[in-house]
Design a protein around this motif. Sequence first.
Motif, PDB file in Angstrom:
ATOM      1  N   GLY A  50      24.912  49.867  31.454  1.00 48.02           N
ATOM      2  CA  GLY A  50      26.153  50.270  31.247  1.00 48.02           C
ATOM      3  C   GLY A  50      26.901  49.900  29.850  1.00 48.02           C
ATOM      4  O   GLY A  50      26.517  48.964  29.363  1.00 48.02           O
ATOM      5  N   LEU A  51      28.073  50.389  29.781  1.00 49.49           N
ATOM      6  CA  LEU A  51      28.867  49.853  28.656  1.00 49.49           C
ATOM      7  C   LEU A  51      29.959  48.653  29.067  1.00 49.49           C
ATOM      8  O   LEU A  51      30.695  49.423  30.531  1.00 49.49           O
ATOM      9  N   TYR A  52      30.117  47.692  28.842  1.00 53.06           N
ATOM     10  CA  TYR A  52      31.198  46.718  29.196  1.00 53.06           C
ATOM     11  C   TYR A  52      32.228  46.646  28.182  1.00 53.06           C
ATOM     12  O   TYR A  52      32.133  46.758  27.031  1.00 53.06           O
ATOM     13  N   TYR A  53      33.399  46.639  28.952  1.00 54.56           N
ATOM     14  CA  TYR A  53      34.757  46.397  28.128  1.00 54.56           C
ATOM     15  C   TYR A  53      35.825  45.645  28.734  1.00 54.56           C
ATOM     16  O   TYR A  53      35.885  45.719  30.074  1.00 54.56           O
ATOM     17  N   GLU A  54      36.212  44.637  27.970  1.00 53.68           N
ATOM     18  CA  GLU A  54      37.298  43.959  28.783  1.00 53.68           C
ATOM     19  C   GLU A  54      38.452  43.971  27.810  1.00 53.68           C
ATOM     20  O   GLU A  54      38.568  43.549  26.580  1.00 53.68           O
ATOM     21  N   GLN A  55      39.602  44.010  28.381  1.00 51.05           N
ATOM     22  CA  GLN A  55      40.995  44.299  27.800  1.00 51.05           C
ATOM     23  C   GLN A  55      41.376  42.815  27.426  1.00 51.05           C
ATOM     24  O   GLN A  55      41.733  41.974  28.157  1.00 51.05           O
ATOM     25  N   GLY A  56      42.108  42.697  26.119  1.00 55.42           N
ATOM     26  CA  GLY A  56      42.393  41.558  25.637  1.00 55.42           C
ATOM     27  C   GLY A  56      44.103  41.289  26.014  1.00 55.42           C
ATOM     28  O   GLY A  56      44.634  42.476  26.154  1.00 55.42           O
ATOM     29  N   LEU A  57      44.435  40.100  25.839  1.00 55.97           N
ATOM     30  CA  LEU A  57      46.082  39.918  26.143  1.00 55.97           C
ATOM     31  C   LEU A  57      46.526  39.248  24.501  1.00 55.97           C
ATOM     32  O   LEU A  57      45.711  38.370  24.077  1.00 55.97           O
ATOM     33  N   THR A  58      47.466  39.858  23.965  1.00 55.82           N
ATOM     34  CA  THR A  58      47.916  39.179  22.609  1.00 55.82           C
ATOM     35  C   THR A  58      48.404  37.873  22.701  1.00 55.82           C
ATOM     36  O   THR A  58      48.947  37.431  23.899  1.00 55.82           O
ATOM     37  N   GLY A  59      47.781  37.164  21.913  1.00 55.80           N
ATOM     38  CA  GLY A  59      48.029  35.685  21.917  1.00 55.80           C
ATOM     39  C   GLY A  59      47.269  34.717  22.741  1.00 55.80           C
ATOM     40  O   GLY A  59      47.464  33.646  22.865  1.00 55.80           O
ATOM     41  N   GLN A  60      46.418  35.500  23.839  1.00 63.35           N
ATOM     42  CA  GLN A  60      45.814  34.839  24.773  1.00 63.35           C
ATOM     43  C   GLN A  60      44.171  34.840  24.744  1.00 63.35           C
ATOM     44  O   GLN A  60      43.497  34.033  24.477  1.00 63.35           O
ATOM     45  N   ARG A  61      44.036  36.086  24.570  1.00 66.07           N
ATOM     46  CA  ARG A  61      42.245  36.583  24.243  1.00 66.07           C
ATOM     47  C   ARG A  61      42.007  37.927  23.715  1.00 66.07           C
ATOM     48  O   ARG A  61      42.913  38.583  23.872  1.00 66.07           O
ATOM     49  N   ALA A  62      40.942  37.724  23.069  1.00 65.94           N
ATOM     50  CA  ALA A  62      40.443  39.089  22.350  1.00 65.94           C
ATOM     51  C   ALA A  62      39.994  39.933  23.363  1.00 65.94           C
ATOM     52  O   ALA A  62      39.393  39.681  24.498  1.00 65.94           O
ATOM     53  N   SER A  63      40.159  41.263  23.125  1.00 71.23           N
ATOM     54  CA  SER A  63      39.218  42.492  23.684  1.00 71.23           C
ATOM     55  C   SER A  63      37.804  42.059  23.293  1.00 71.23           C
ATOM     56  O   SER A  63      37.479  41.813  22.324  1.00 71.23           O
ATOM     57  N   LYS A  64      36.958  42.899  24.292  1.00 71.33           N
ATOM     58  CA  LYS A  64      35.505  42.638  24.056  1.00 71.33           C
ATOM     59  C   LYS A  64      34.798  43.738  24.486  1.00 71.33           C
ATOM     60  O   LYS A  64      35.328  44.695  25.303  1.00 71.33           O
ATOM     61  N   ILE A  65      33.581  44.098  23.894  1.00 69.18           N
ATOM     62  CA  ILE A  65      32.947  45.264  24.251  1.00 69.18           C
ATOM     63  C   ILE A  65      31.438  44.951  23.957  1.00 69.18           C
ATOM     64  O   ILE A  65      31.101  44.213  23.147  1.00 69.18           O
TER      65      ILE A  65
END
Length: 220
Positions: A50-65
């Motif tokens: 499948g497709l993996y997505y991770e939501q980032g948090l401003t100033g803490q971590r990047a979003s990922k795909i």
Amino acid sequence: MAKVYEQTMSREQMETMLVPYLENNWTWGGGKVESSSQTYFYTDEAKTLGLYYEQGLTGQRASKIGICFKGNNYHVFELASNTTFEIEITDTAMIISFKSGSNSISASDCDKIIICNGHNTNTGEDEQIMIYLGSKSSSNVSSMYASDVATPADVSEQNGNANVNARTTNLIPLYNTNSAFITTDVYKSLCEDIGAWYFGNVIVNDKAYRMSGSVFALDE
């Protein structure tokens, strides 16, 4: 005709725009699974691919795909706050192209995650598979994810805008050294009768395709 969605998104918009678009515009055989900041869209009921997505948090971590396959994540890319997506959907395939940290996207300068149909040349079985493909100026690779793959392998691919200005367009299935599957509805070009790669609708040998750089998806 292919459905095309191009959008530049902030990190916050990815959660409110990208995730709902992927959920509502493609049939995921294994559904959507959310866990904390992570979202998985599975192509199969067994949830092996499948497709993996991770939501980032401003100033803490990047979003990922990236791609999730048999419990591991592969070809995971960090997405800057401004990332442009070009999502092209035909009746049988979806091509997700993205350029991190940019307000625009070029067919010869992006990364691609492709969902399409594959045929096993040993067993004759057909299934939905996934492919990662780099479409940049250099150092491009592709990787295929299918049921017969034990360990995914990267294989070298052509550079962005390579083999253009040819007198003909030649298409072949995508394939990988670690799989017996080949694609049946998405192809890559060996050479193209154009000046540069682009996103658009084209006709090759009287057949309609969605052209996504060097990738051609049947669009009939």
